[in-house]
Enzyme design. Structure first.
Site, short mmCIF file in Angstrom:
data_model
loop_
_atom_site.label_atom_id
_atom_site.label_comp_id
_atom_site.label_asym_id
_atom_site.label_seq_id
_atom_site.Cartn_x
_atom_site.Cartn_y
_atom_site.Cartn_z
N ASP A 39 30.98 39.09 49.46
CA ASP A 39 32.32 39.08 49.98
C ASP A 39 32.36 39.38 51.67
OD1 ASP A 39 32.93 38.64 47.40
OD2 ASP A 39 34.20 40.80 47.16
N LYS A 137 35.16 34.07 43.01
CA LYS A 137 35.67 35.14 41.71
C LYS A 137 37.31 35.55 41.78
CE LYS A 137 33.48 38.86 44.34
NZ LYS A 137 34.38 40.06 44.39
N CYS A 182 32.70 45.58 44.65
CA CYS A 182 32.15 44.54 44.25
C CYS A 182 30.82 44.70 44.27
CB CYS A 182 32.79 43.39 45.43
SG CYS A 182 34.39 43.28 44.96
#
Length: 247
Positions: A39, A137, A182
């Site tokens: 991310d 995601k 995450c």
């Protein structure tokens, strides 16, 4: 609410040997090493809607790490505008509140990483030319997905496990944003999926909504069998670097 970052010093196990193409005594290949960059998107960096303190600092590290691995995967939060994790979609609720959604605990976040927006794009300083696979995601509006492998209820796979196995990857290295969300859940799922997992601790940054969240996340990963290392362990290994053709 403005999250803050607390630096922690968790001892990590030294990485004495980081060879990309390791062989057994007979010379047979024992599997590839993959780097998962979690991310590294505009909304999680300075000026973004859900900026992680110090998030920008890991971008140059991501670029420096890439040549040391056989395979590079980048994950991308890719939310619909009406995603259930956004506080704005729960009238009367505020960012940082924790609610229950269909038996799952859900932290409410600012609107972030909405599909096809600037905030969802990768940081402009991130080198993408070595990236082999991008994993989206959080695409289902009804459930969040911290992990690079599954949604938070483990109802839907992103396909990453199958991809890594098809590519004969044994060892997974994880870095990125954020340590206590995450990165943590991606690491725990990777262990559960049977991979040897290493987190590059100083190439991650945490949200730290509550003091101690980052420390607790690192401890949970370590307890699950994740090895914690520093970038220097990889950079200083004379056998680690491999020459990759330009893609």
């Amino acid at each position: 609410m403005q999250p803050y970052h607390v630096e922690v010093d968790i001892p990590h196990e030294p990485l004495y040997f980081v060879a990309i193409n390791q062989c057994d005594e007979g010379g047979a290949m024992t599997g590839k090493k993959a780097l998962i960059m979690v991310d590294l998107q505009n909304d999680f960096c300075m000026g973004g809607n859900l900026a992680v303190p110090g998030g920008d600092e890991v971008i140059p590290l991501a670029n420096q790490l890439q040549p040391y691995f056989d395979l590079i995967i980048a994950t991308q939060d890719w939310h619909p505008h009406d995603h259930m994790s956004f506080a704005a979609n729960h009238p009367g609720r505020a960012v940082g509140e924790v609610i229950q959604v269909e038996e799952l605990v859900q932290v409410l976040w600012p609107v972030h990483c909405v599909q096809d927006t600037k905030g969802a794009e990768f940081h402009p300083g991130l080198d993408l030319h070595r990236v082999n696979k991008i994993i989206h995601k959080g695409v289902n509006k009804h459930i969040d997905s911290y992990s690079a492998f599954f949604d938070n209820a483990h109802l839907r796979s992103t396909g990453l496990s199958d991809y890594l196995r098809d590519e004969q990857v044994n060892d997974v290295y994880i870095m990125g944003l954020a340590t206590d969300y995450c990165v943590k859940y991606s690491s725990l799922d990777a262990v559960h999926e049977g991979f040897k997992v290493t987190v590059i601790q100083d190439a991650c940054r945490g949200v730290e909504l509550s003091q101690g969240d980052v420390r607790a996340a690192l401890a949970a990963m370590r307890d699950a069998g994740v090895t914690l290392v520093a970038c220097a362990d990889i950079f200083n290994s004379s056998t680690a670097r491999i020459s990759k053709a330009s893609r």
